[in-house]
Scaffold this active site. Structure first.
Site, PDB file in Angstrom:
ATOM      1  N   ASP A 261     -45.359  47.973 -33.889  1.00 33.71           N
ATOM      2  CA  ASP A 261     -43.794  47.560 -33.829  1.00 33.71           C
ATOM      3  C   ASP A 261     -43.628  47.320 -32.743  1.00 33.71           C
ATOM      4  O   ASP A 261     -43.978  47.700 -31.581  1.00 33.71           O
ATOM      5  CB  ASP A 261     -43.379  49.125 -34.390  1.00 33.71           C
ATOM      6  CG  ASP A 261     -41.773  49.051 -34.362  1.00 33.71           C
ATOM      7  OD1 ASP A 261     -41.169  48.396 -34.992  1.00 33.71           O
ATOM      8  OD2 ASP A 261     -41.313  49.889 -33.512  1.00 33.71           O
ATOM      9  N   THR A 263     -39.552  47.734 -31.404  1.00 34.23           N
ATOM     10  CA  THR A 263     -38.758  48.940 -30.665  1.00 34.23           C
ATOM     11  C   THR A 263     -39.120  50.238 -30.708  1.00 34.23           C
ATOM     12  O   THR A 263     -39.693  50.765 -31.913  1.00 34.23           O
ATOM     13  CB  THR A 263     -37.331  48.903 -31.204  1.00 34.23           C
ATOM     14  OG1 THR A 263     -37.018  47.439 -31.285  1.00 34.23           O
ATOM     15  CG2 THR A 263     -36.105  49.594 -30.822  1.00 34.23           C
TER      16      THR A 263
END
Length: 552
Positions: A261, A263
């Site tokens: 991922d 962020t």
């Protein structure tokens, strides 16, 4: 009488623990080592209790992530408002949510404007503007403003609720290595019991039969595999890596594709001011930042925290605010030291009739590197722009390079953020395959497609929006500071340190599997050698089996 009592005890222990799994207890009892047999029985029962207790606790904490037991909501009933338990909300109800407050439902905004922090669902590091007609999700947070929302889904029907339900179902499944060990034990114990009976009958010596039973290869697997796994899990815990069971360790050793991922995982997840732009005849950078910090004082949304942090780093003391003329979800209009100061988004500035022409080039440059501008106007004129950007974790690039050195088939980055900031981060890391504007279901679907290609996938994330993908992956890994739902969904939790621990976890898992193979190889050779010795020992069989039984 004593012999009869021993037989009764043996049968009771075997029935209590299962016929095939009770062989070692039966041997201990046959040797009149009753304390050891009783202790083993007690330890197994204790282990079952701990697992059951953990499942109950985990499910309770998961459901609290949807709606906490004591959480309330304001529901509109006719012309009035009523405070009700959030768990009592149903589709069709109308609720009013005022900042700062977590949304308890999925719904459609009927009226109001607000900044909503959707990082838990989409991964966006900055709050987004939400107005009438927009959809909002349970688990996200209203950072500024007030919304009137029609409830579309509540409880387990919400997006985050469906994630929790899937995670709960997966948590009840047995691990692959546990099923493998059970099949191996059942097959080998049945075979060994048969050989032991045959050996005792042919040699007319009970000791010869017991010697073959003790030489059981399946017993070595049942003892050797857990011992190697527990040792490796303990080593990992000392490095700040929590591995939730042997299945995760086994799968981690086979990983050949790692999906990150963006962020909060590859980046810090918290925006900071990377550049301050001022315009001709305007204030200095310090003065602009000082006034902006004054306007944002008392607010806790990410932009306000970034501005306060930058002012503190420069040792600037924000002046007091004399009055507030207006405050919306998209900006602030305050009076500071006799001047009217506006701080907010492009939309807010346009609503206040502030010309943004001077900032055109700076705005384009900010978007080109995945940054977001916050505008500051003083007395009706644009005074400057604060450029905010989510920054890479210091160790992110090294972690990606280390994974490539371990011959991963691919390293992939996913993000719920917009394409441009996603592309900028991916290029800075040297990650070729990256995907933007991914919803939680999209991330999980991509993981499924990778697995369908025959890949063993590790998903590394931090937010509730990653929980579906973490659960879908062969191994889900949560990084430090992650959302509670991500931690619950993950198979491996990095408790401290950085992304280098992701690489270390894979190394430790691979070492564990190598150790297991060595253990089984040694056990198989030893068992074969001992059976041969028993078969050729004749009357000396007792001398062969006594050391073996003593080692049980």
């Amino acid at each position: 009488m004593e012999t009869t009592l021993e037989i009764v005890i043996i049968l009771a222990l075997i029935l209590l623990n299962g016929f095939f799994s009770g062989a070692e207890i039966a041997v201990l009892t046959a040797r009149r080592n009753f304390p050891a047999a009783a202790l083993l029985t007690w330890l197994r029962a204790l282990g079952d209790w701990v697992v059951s207790r953990s499942v109950v606790t985990t499910r309770r904490s998961l459901r609290d992530l949807i709606v906490a037991a004591d959480e309330t909501a304001v529901r509109r009933d006719g012309d009035g408002r009523t405070t009700v338990p959030a768990a009592a909300l149903q589709a069709g109800d109308i609720v009013i949510v005022r900042a700062p407050r977590r949304l308890p439902v999925d719904g459609t905004i009927l009226s109001g404007e607000a900044l909503v922090n959707q990082q838990t669902m989409t991964g966006e590091s900055l709050p987004v503007e939400r107005t009438a007609g927009d959809t909002v999700f349970a688990g996200t947070t209203v950072e500024n403003g007030e919304l009137e929302i029609r409830v579309d889904r509540a409880g387990l029907d919400t997006a985050v609720g469906r994630i929790v339900a899937i995670v709960e179902t997966a948590a009840a499944e047995k691990s692959d290595i546990q099923l493998y060990a059970e099949r191996l034990a059942e097959r080998d114990v049945r075979r060994t019991l048969g050989l032991a009976g045959l050996g005792a009958a042919v040699s007319r010596s009970l000791d010869a039969g017991i010697a073959i039973l003790v030489a059981d290869y399946g017993m070595a697997a049942r003892v050797g595999i857990p011992t190697a796994l527990v040792t490796s899990m303990k080593r990992a815990s000392r490095q700040g890596i929590l591995v939730k069971g042997p299945r995760a360790l086994e799968a981690l050793a086979r990983v050949n594709t790692v999906v990150f991922d963006k962020t909060g995982t590859l980046t810090s997840g918290t925006p900071r001011i990377v550049r301050i732009v001022t315009y001709r005849d305007g204030p200095s950078e310090d003065e602009l930042l000082r006034l902006a910090a004054a306007a944002e004082r008392g607010f806790r949304h990410p932009v306000a925290r970034a501005i306060a942090g930058a002012a503190a780093a420069r040792r600037l003391e924000p002046p007091p605010v004399a009055s507030t003329h207006a405050s919306t979800g998209f900006g602030l209009d305050v009076e500071v030291e006799g001047r009217r100061v506006l701080v907010g988004s492009r939309r807010f500035m346009k609503a206040q009739r502030i010309a943004l022409t001077p900032a055109r080039d700076d705005e384009a440059a900010a978007h080109a590197v995945g940054a977001a501008p916050t505008y500051v106007a003083i007395d009706g004129r644009l005074a400057g722009v604060l450029i905010l950007q989510d920054t890479l974790r210091a160790e992110a690039r090294d972690a990606v390079l280390a994974l490539r050195a371990r011959e991963m088939r691919n390293v992939i980055m996913l993000s719920g953020d917009h394409p441009e900031p996603t592309r900028v981060i991916a290029e800075s890391l040297g990650v070729r395959h990256h995907y933007a504007e991914m919803l939680p279901e999209d991330k999980a679907a991509l993981i499924r497609s990778l697995k369908a290609e025959g890949r063993v996938v590790a998903m590394v994330g931090d937010g509730a929006n990653d929980a579906l993908a973490l659960n879908e992956a062969d191994v889900g890994m949560a990084v430090p500071g992650g959302a509670e739902l991500a931690v619950e969904a993950a198979d491996v939790v990095i408790l401290r340190g950085g992304l280098d621990r992701v690489v270390l976890a894979i190394d430790l898992a691979r070492e564990a599997i190598v150790a297991i193979r060595r253990t089984l190889g040694v056990a198989a050779r030893a068992a074969s050698s001992r059976v041969r010795r028993v078969a050729t020992s004749g009357d000396s069989s007792k001398r062969v089996i006594l050391p073996a039984i003593g080692s049980v």
